[in-house]
Scaffold this active site. Structure first.
Site, PDB file in Angstrom:
ATOM      1  NE  ARG A 243      -0.090  -5.765  -2.062  1.00 56.97           N
ATOM      2  CZ  ARG A 243       1.207  -5.489  -2.043  1.00 56.97           C
ATOM      3  NH1 ARG A 243       2.093  -6.460  -1.870  1.00 56.97           N
ATOM      4  NH2 ARG A 243       1.640  -4.253  -2.210  1.00 56.97           N
ATOM      5  CE1 TYR A 244      -2.685  -4.644  -5.134  1.00 56.56           C
ATOM      6  CE2 TYR A 244      -0.315  -4.733  -5.487  1.00 56.56           C
ATOM      7  CZ  TYR A 244      -1.408  -4.205  -4.826  1.00 56.56           C
ATOM      8  OH  TYR A 244      -1.236  -3.246  -3.875  1.00 56.56           O
ATOM      9  CB  THR A 245      -0.743 -11.533 -10.498  1.00 54.28           C
ATOM     10  OG1 THR A 245       0.029 -12.265  -9.531  1.00 54.28           O
ATOM     11  CG2 THR A 245      -0.013 -10.255 -10.872  1.00 54.28           C
TER      12      THR A 245
END
Length: 754
Positions: free
Chosen positions: A127-129
């Site tokens: 969800r961050y990359t």
């Protein structure tokens, strides 16, 4: 009626033993793991999850020029449409394809935390990359929509996915693969694109190319993190001949300000693990060798580990040899070229079989692409021909379209159009019909006819098809190929810790007397005339080296012996007989002493005129008995060995007892670990048998050196050019020196730098 239904139900039940059921179920599971999870397919070099990730990203428009999107979006599409497995496993496969230290040619370009070489598992959650495909992925996807590969329904039958990607490069070798299935595994190391493409081109030019010829291009694996492959060439050749074997790899280092700086690590070795191992070794008693350890790695230098030796002149090579043996700075990797072949069956292949199979896949892919394009060209030609007909009868066509109930049939009958031509005309707007330009249509027809001719010509000739494949390979290699990162270097085997590692490497001069007494003097500026010898003894030979190096001795029987330089008796007055250290034959005496790096060359020769080159490390021998290095004919003796600075540019000067002189290029002498050697200078067998003549002197000279001959009180100095008449091929008789110089008593070489 109920009883009849129950009877029919019992008849539909399949009865089988538990043994047969379990065997069949396990076999099905095994084949699923092998074919759908663990092993790569030969054509595109990908496993199903990798192929589905790449295809899903291409469907999302995440090419190299697009803006990256959240990885969670990609993984959602992958597991929702094509790969019904866990999101964590799919994301981990995606991360692996994005890590430049894991893939030689990464398929995914990531933004954010995608792990590091020191800790590959430290990547952030999906969800961050963000991610997109790399330009290299074009080699896998460019021809996907051109009829090149087969398609199949996805897991729920609502979509279709490619069975394989139409790879334009042998990705199975370029990025390699690893996986463990049921009863089999694969470990294909990555390779350099330029080398692999060159081998493919050679195989396309000549299908009879041998593996040895392919290895002229494919020198060995090329790992993404650099390092050195130190496996012997014969082991690497055996891997490519059999498809299996072991590869030994080392870290690389350099010397900066008397400190050892490790600049690259073996494949998948973490710097943190290396530091922990080095600290553990220091705590185990190695503080006498290593003074300090530092990890200075950063973004600009991913690997920079500094080892500070204790002692200003401690041998860095010897210290690193110990570190290679004691830590993961040297590791072995299994190679197992196990892939799913074009027939859908797993198989271990050698290099030629793998390249031949991939070339066959590529040729078939290009053929299907050309056939698909040919069909599109034919369709367009058909349409354009119909448009030409319409152009000449636009008004009549318009009337037919306006007034006829079935204009398609009328157009076909009136103008002899095909169904596709008629439908194309009916689908065109009136404005488009009026704007049809004959010149443009005829120009496009001409171009398409020319293209059709080229395609037909290529499809009708296997040779032209191979030429097309070859040109496309070279074009793609030029676009994405790069230089080799992992070097192949022959290195001696790593050794565990030895006491001489703690010895300060000081200049040392080892002196050997005629009666076999030895002493070691500090420094290289030693006045030999000031040395004292026992009664009846005198100077015989000397060697310059360092106290941390090994001294090598050779006796007249052709046996070699070795001893640490620091362990030899020191001082101008002290000396000891070598017979107290080594057990030589009674009729043998010590004739030579040598010192230097283990890979330096020396020339060993007998008085019968036979000799060969070897390295100093080949003279090393354990124990008092030494090692038989030279096999001597009956009655022959070994002469003093000479060190050869550069075998490519040096020359061997040989003088017999009768004054025959021959100068031979050192490169003509064979390089052996042991043996008799080849004939350097010709001496008649009759003379040898009667001991009338033998080889008396040998020396190594360079083109800038000066040779000083001493015969009695006479001394003559000659430059290399003065010896031109005596230069000849190995095994010749040579030429006689002038009469007054035939009884040479001593040869001295004055080096160019002196």
């Amino acid at each position: 009626m109920v009883q009849t239904a129950r009877k029919k139900s019992r008849q539909r039940v399949e009865r089988t033993s538990i043994h047969e059921f379990a065997e069949r179920a396990y076999l099905n599971y095994s084949m699923y793991v092998i074919l759908d999870r663990a092993l790569p397919y030969l054509g595109d070099g990908l496993k199903p999850v990798q192929r589905r990730i790449v295809y899903a990203m291409s469907e999302l428009g995440l090419n190299a020029a697009a803006k990256p999107k959240k990885s969670a979006r990609t993984i959602g599409d992958v597991i929702g449409k094509y790969h019904p497995h866990g999101d964590a496993a799919s994301y981990e496969a995606m991360v692996l394809m994005a890590q430049p230290f894991a893939f030689r040619y990464p398929l995914i370009e990531g933004q954010g935390n995608w792990g590091s070489a020191d800790d590959p598992k430290s990547f952030a959650a999906m969800r961050y990359t963000e991610s997109r495909l790399t330009p290299y992925c074009n080699a896998l996807l460019d021809e996907l929509g051109q009829g090149t590969v087969g398609w199949r329904p996805n897991f729920d039958g609502t979509l279709r996915e490619p069975q394989i990607l139409p790879a334009k490069l042998p990705n199975v070798l370029l990025n390699g693969a690893s996986g463990i299935a049921v009863g089999m595994a694969t470990d294909i190391p990555p390779h350099n694109m330029t080398e692999v493409v060159a081998a493919c081109v050679k195989l396309l030019n000549n299908s009879r190319t041998s593996i040895a010829e392919l290895l002229e291009h494919v020198r060995g694996p090329d790992y993404p993190g650099g390092g050195e492959i130190i496996s012997p060439p014969e082991e690497i050749r055996r891997i490519y001949e059999t498809g299996a074997g072991m590869i030994r790899m080392r870290a690389t280092y350099k010397i900066e300000n008397r400190q050892i700086v490790i600049t690259s690590l073996p494949f998948q070795v973490a710097g943190g693990r290396i530091m922990a191992q080095l600290f553990a070794q220091m705590q185990g008693g190695m503080r006498a060798v290593i003074a300090d350890l530092r990890d200075e790695s950063d973004e600009s230098q991913p690997v920079r580990i500094v080892v500070k030796p204790r002692g200003r002149e401690t041998s860095a090579d010897a210290l690193m040899s110990w570190l290679f043996a004691a830590t993961d700075l040297e590791r072995s990797y299994r190679a197992n070229f196990n892939v799913i072949g074009l027939d859908g069956k797993p198989r271990v292949m050698n290099l030629k079989e793998m390249l031949e199979a991939w070339i066959g896949f590529r040729i078939e892919t290009v053929r299907r692409r050309l056939q698909w394009r040919l069909a599109r060209v034919d369709e367009r030609i058909e349409i354009l021909q119909g448009l030409l007909t319409v152009h000449l009868n636009v008004d009549e066509v318009v009337q037919i379209v306006r007034h006829e109930e079935e204009p398609e049939k009328v157009l076909i009958q009136r103008f002899k159009l095909t169904v596709n031509q008629a439908r194309t005309v009916l689908e065109m707007r009136l404005k488009q019909l009026n704007r049809i330009e004959k010149v443009k249509v005829e120009s496009e027809l001409g171009e398409l006819d020319a293209e059709r001719g080229r395609i037909d010509l290529c499809l009708s000739s296997e040779r032209r098809l191979k030429t097309l494949v070859k040109k496309e390979l070279q074009r793609d290699c030029k676009a994405w190929g790069d230089a080799r990162r992992t070097q192949l270097v022959a290195r001696p085997e790593a050794q565990a810790f030895k006491p001489q590692l703690t010895v300060v490497a000081e200049p040392l001069t080892v002196v050997l007397s005629r009666q076999g007494w030895v002493r070691a003097l500090k420094g290289h500026e030693v006045n030999l005339d000031e040395l004292d010898y026992r009664s009846g003894d005198d100077f015989h030979d000397m060697a310059l080296g360092e106290s941390a190096q090994t001294a090598y001795f050779l006796d007249s029987g052709g046996r070699s012996y070795s001893a640490p330089g620091h362990a030899l008796p020191a001082g101008r007055g002290r000396s000891e007989p070598l017979s107290s250290r080594f057990q030589a034959a009674e009729d043998a005496d010590f004739v030579s002493v040598l010192m230097g790096a283990g890979d330096e060359h020396c020339f060993i020769v007998s008085d019968f005129g036979y000799g060969f080159l070897t390295t100093l490390e080949q003279l090393g021998a354990r124990g008092r008995g030494g090692r038989q290095v030279m096999n001597l004919p009956a009655g022959a003796r070994a002469l003093a060995a000479i060190q050869v600075a550069d075998r490519k540019s040096s020359f061997i000067l040989a003088i017999t007892s009768e004054g025959y002189l021959l100068v031979v290029a050192a490169a003509e002498a064979p390089e052996l670990a042991k043996g008799k050697g080849n004939k350097i200078i010709q001496i008649p067998a009759q003379h040898l048998a009667e001991r009338r003549e033998s080889l008396a002197h040998v020396a190594c000279i360079g083109k800038g050196d000066i040779v000083e001959l001493q015969a009695g009180r006479r001394i003559r100095k000659m430059k290399f050019d003065d010896l031109a008449d005596y230069v000849g091929a190995r095994g010749r008789r040579g030429r006689k020196l002038p009469k007054i110089w035939r009884k040479v008593g001593r040869i001295r070489i004055i080096r160019e730098e002196q």
